[in-house]
Design a protein around this motif. Structure first.
Motif, PDB file in Angstrom:
ATOM      1  N   MET A 124       7.241   0.393   2.663  1.00 43.98           N
ATOM      2  CA  MET A 124       6.467   1.629   2.698  1.00 43.98           C
ATOM      3  C   MET A 124       7.223   2.718   3.461  1.00 43.98           C
ATOM      4  O   MET A 124       7.867   2.425   4.476  1.00 43.98           O
ATOM      5  N   PRO A 125       7.167   3.970   2.993  1.00 48.79           N
ATOM      6  CA  PRO A 125       7.988   5.016   3.617  1.00 48.79           C
ATOM      7  C   PRO A 125       7.671   5.266   5.090  1.00 48.79           C
ATOM      8  O   PRO A 125       6.503   5.316   5.477  1.00 48.79           O
ATOM      9  N   PRO A 189      16.626   0.594  -6.593  1.00 48.97           N
ATOM     10  CA  PRO A 189      16.398  -0.787  -7.040  1.00 48.97           C
ATOM     11  C   PRO A 189      15.076  -0.829  -7.803  1.00 48.97           C
ATOM     12  O   PRO A 189      14.325   0.152  -7.799  1.00 48.97           O
ATOM     13  N   PRO A 190      14.768  -1.957  -8.439  1.00 50.98           N
ATOM     14  CA  PRO A 190      13.493  -2.074  -9.151  1.00 50.98           C
ATOM     15  C   PRO A 190      12.338  -2.295  -8.177  1.00 50.98           C
ATOM     16  O   PRO A 190      11.606  -3.282  -8.249  1.00 50.98           O
ATOM     17  N   ASN A 191      12.197  -1.373  -7.256  1.00 46.83           N
ATOM     18  CA  ASN A 191      11.213  -1.458  -6.181  1.00 46.83           C
ATOM     19  C   ASN A 191      10.225  -0.320  -6.374  1.00 46.83           C
ATOM     20  O   ASN A 191      10.569   0.851  -6.194  1.00 46.83           O
ATOM     21  N   GLN A 192       8.992  -0.652  -6.727  1.00 46.68           N
ATOM     22  CA  GLN A 192       8.004   0.365  -7.062  1.00 46.68           C
ATOM     23  C   GLN A 192       7.715   1.297  -5.884  1.00 46.68           C
ATOM     24  O   GLN A 192       7.459   2.492  -6.074  1.00 46.68           O
ATOM     25  N   ILE A 193       7.760   0.770  -4.667  1.00 46.18           N
ATOM     26  CA  ILE A 193       7.492   1.611  -3.501  1.00 46.18           C
ATOM     27  C   ILE A 193       8.604   2.634  -3.306  1.00 46.18           C
ATOM     28  O   ILE A 193       8.341   3.821  -3.069  1.00 46.18           O
ATOM     29  N   VAL A 322       1.932   7.852  -0.377  1.00 45.17           N
ATOM     30  CA  VAL A 322       2.483   6.728  -1.151  1.00 45.17           C
ATOM     31  C   VAL A 322       1.728   5.440  -0.856  1.00 45.17           C
ATOM     32  O   VAL A 322       1.423   4.662  -1.771  1.00 45.17           O
ATOM     33  N   ILE A 323       1.400   5.192   0.406  1.00 49.21           N
ATOM     34  CA  ILE A 323       0.723   3.945   0.760  1.00 49.21           C
ATOM     35  C   ILE A 323      -0.616   3.809   0.036  1.00 49.21           C
ATOM     36  O   ILE A 323      -1.015   2.722  -0.377  1.00 49.21           O
ATOM     37  N   ASP A 324      -1.309   4.939  -0.163  1.00 53.36           N
ATOM     38  CA  ASP A 324      -2.614   4.896  -0.832  1.00 53.36           C
ATOM     39  C   ASP A 324      -2.492   4.631  -2.334  1.00 53.36           C
ATOM     40  O   ASP A 324      -3.432   4.131  -2.950  1.00 53.36           O
ATOM     41  N   VAL A 325      -1.336   4.942  -2.896  1.00 55.84           N
ATOM     42  CA  VAL A 325      -1.104   4.678  -4.325  1.00 55.84           C
ATOM     43  C   VAL A 325      -1.206   3.189  -4.617  1.00 55.84           C
ATOM     44  O   VAL A 325      -1.586   2.772  -5.714  1.00 55.84           O
ATOM     45  N   PHE A 326      -0.893   2.375  -3.598  1.00 49.94           N
ATOM     46  CA  PHE A 326      -0.817   0.929  -3.809  1.00 49.94           C
ATOM     47  C   PHE A 326      -2.067   0.185  -3.325  1.00 49.94           C
ATOM     48  O   PHE A 326      -2.036  -1.033  -3.143  1.00 49.94           O
ATOM     49  N   LEU A 335      -3.758  -3.393   3.565  1.00 53.15           N
ATOM     50  CA  LEU A 335      -3.224  -2.101   3.987  1.00 53.15           C
ATOM     51  C   LEU A 335      -3.785  -1.683   5.345  1.00 53.15           C
ATOM     52  O   LEU A 335      -3.079  -1.069   6.149  1.00 53.15           O
ATOM     53  N   ALA A 336      -5.040  -2.025   5.603  1.00 58.26           N
ATOM     54  CA  ALA A 336      -5.620  -1.715   6.919  1.00 58.26           C
ATOM     55  C   ALA A 336      -4.909  -2.503   8.017  1.00 58.26           C
ATOM     56  O   ALA A 336      -4.622  -1.971   9.103  1.00 58.26           O
ATOM     57  N   ARG A 337      -4.594  -3.770   7.739  1.00 57.86           N
ATOM     58  CA  ARG A 337      -3.845  -4.576   8.711  1.00 57.86           C
ATOM     59  C   ARG A 337      -2.438  -4.021   8.904  1.00 57.86           C
ATOM     60  O   ARG A 337      -1.926  -3.979  10.036  1.00 57.86           O
ATOM     61  N   LEU A 338      -1.826  -3.583   7.801  1.00 52.29           N
ATOM     62  CA  LEU A 338      -0.477  -2.995   7.890  1.00 52.29           C
ATOM     63  C   LEU A 338      -0.494  -1.754   8.770  1.00 52.29           C
ATOM     64  O   LEU A 338       0.360  -1.595   9.659  1.00 52.29           O
TER      65      LEU A 338
END
Length: 344
Positions: A124-125, A189-193, A322-326, A335-338
């Motif tokens: 995540m950015p 890379p093939p990394n969606q994030i 970006v984080i909310d997109v996922f 995501l809350a724990r992250l």
């Protein structure tokens, strides 16, 4: 002594000798059988492939892993190293493990997220400020839980190598602001994030095999790419890219993994040998990546690259969504724990 007594004594001696010989012979046979059984059950050669060269920290650390495993298993477990994409690009290597054609690889976490989506969470950015924060997170409980999802695809994580913080390089112009990112035809890379991060910054991301990247840059297929500083230097990407912008937009964790079915064939003692070697290799890789990240900027400047250090607040603001997109991919709870674990 009478002949009868002598005969009886001789018979007893011979019988005792026969029993002793039989016992010793049986013991030797059993020992040989055990030795042969152990050798046939535990002697194995493991293939370990990755996309970069042996000079890259993952290459150096992989050689240490090989030495440690072979030394501590008395040569019963051998590790064959295949660098430079000899066994395929990152995606091919991971699929090769799933298909049972490759034994081990070390690759960016986001590349595994093509299958076990949650593995890409550390990319995540602007999630971490420095290596210590990133390593503490990677060695924590949340990542351990996420790694378990990869076992559904027949892959076990042994340790976490480090690829550093990803930065942007360009062919024709320096990136000094978010505005300079707009319209860049950038390899990822093939990394969606990472791809979503580049899109949020206004660039046009496209995944492409790393072992073919340098030629693609030379041929003009891309006018930009993003990778950690050690990769940019060790793979000599500076020969095709003239500008480096230290954006540190994404941390690149690299799981060292092994096929689950192969892993299950090892005894616990041999698993301990492999895990200890993986930990030593991880520590060396992290040390090298941190050192090279700090020292290679000047080397890249010496190679003719123009280095820029943009104000990253605007980059962070542009990628904050970006984080909310996922949310649908990772779930609100994860995501809350992250966010809680990485809160500054």
């Amino acid at each position: 002594m009478s002949k009868s007594k002598f005969g009886m004594t001789l018979c007893v001696v011979l019988c005792a000798f026969g029993l002793l010989f039989s016992s010793c012979n049986k013991k030797n046979v059993n020992q040989n059988q055990v030795s042969q059984s152990e050798e046939s059950a535990q002697s194995v050669t493991i293939s370990l492939g990755f996309s970069t060269n042996l000079e890259d920290p993952r290459g150096v650390a992989s050689l240490l892993f090989k030495d440690e495993v072979e030394k501590n298993s008395n040569g019963r477990i051998k590790v064959m190293i295949h660098p430079d994409g000899e066994l395929g690009a990152d995606g091919d290597l991971i699929k090769g493990i799933i298909d049972g054609k490759v034994d081990m690889t070390v690759s960016s976490a986001g590349n595994f997220a093509v299958y076990a989506t949650k593995l890409g969470i550390s990319a995540m950015p602007f999630l971490f400020s420095d290596f210590d924060e990133a390593w503490a997170f990677m060695d924590g409980d949340l990542v351990a839980e996420v790694n378990k999802t990869l076992e559904e695809f027949g892959i076990v994580v042994l340790s976490h190598f480090d690829n550093g913080f990803r930065c942007v390089t360009t062919t024709n112009k320096a990136v000094k602001s978010v505005a300079d990112m707009r319209g860049l035809n950038i390899r990822t890379p093939p990394n969606q994030i990472v791809m979503e991060t580049m899109s949020a910054l206004g660039a046009n991301p496209k995944p492409y095999a790393f072992n073919e990247l340098k030629k693609a840059l030379k041929d003009g297929l891309f006018d930009s790419q993003e990778n950690p500083i050690p990769i940019i230097y060790n793979s000599k990407l500076f020969e095709e890219q003239k500008f480096l912008s230290i954006t540190n937009h994404s941390y690149d964790a690299m799981p060292l993994v092994i096929r689950l079915d192969l892993w299950n064939e090892f005894s616990q003692a041999d698993k301990d040998i492999i895990l200890a070697a993986a930990k030593k290799a991880q520590d060396l890789d992290r040390k090298l990546v941190k050192e090279q990240t700090e020292s290679y900027v000047s080397k890249l400047r010496e190679e003719g690259m123009t280095i820029t250090n943009p104000d990253l607040k605007a980059f962070q603001k542009a990628t904050s969504g970006v984080i909310d997109v996922f949310t649908n991919v990772y779930g609100e709870e994860l995501l809350a724990r992250l966010k809680a674990e990485t809160a500054k």
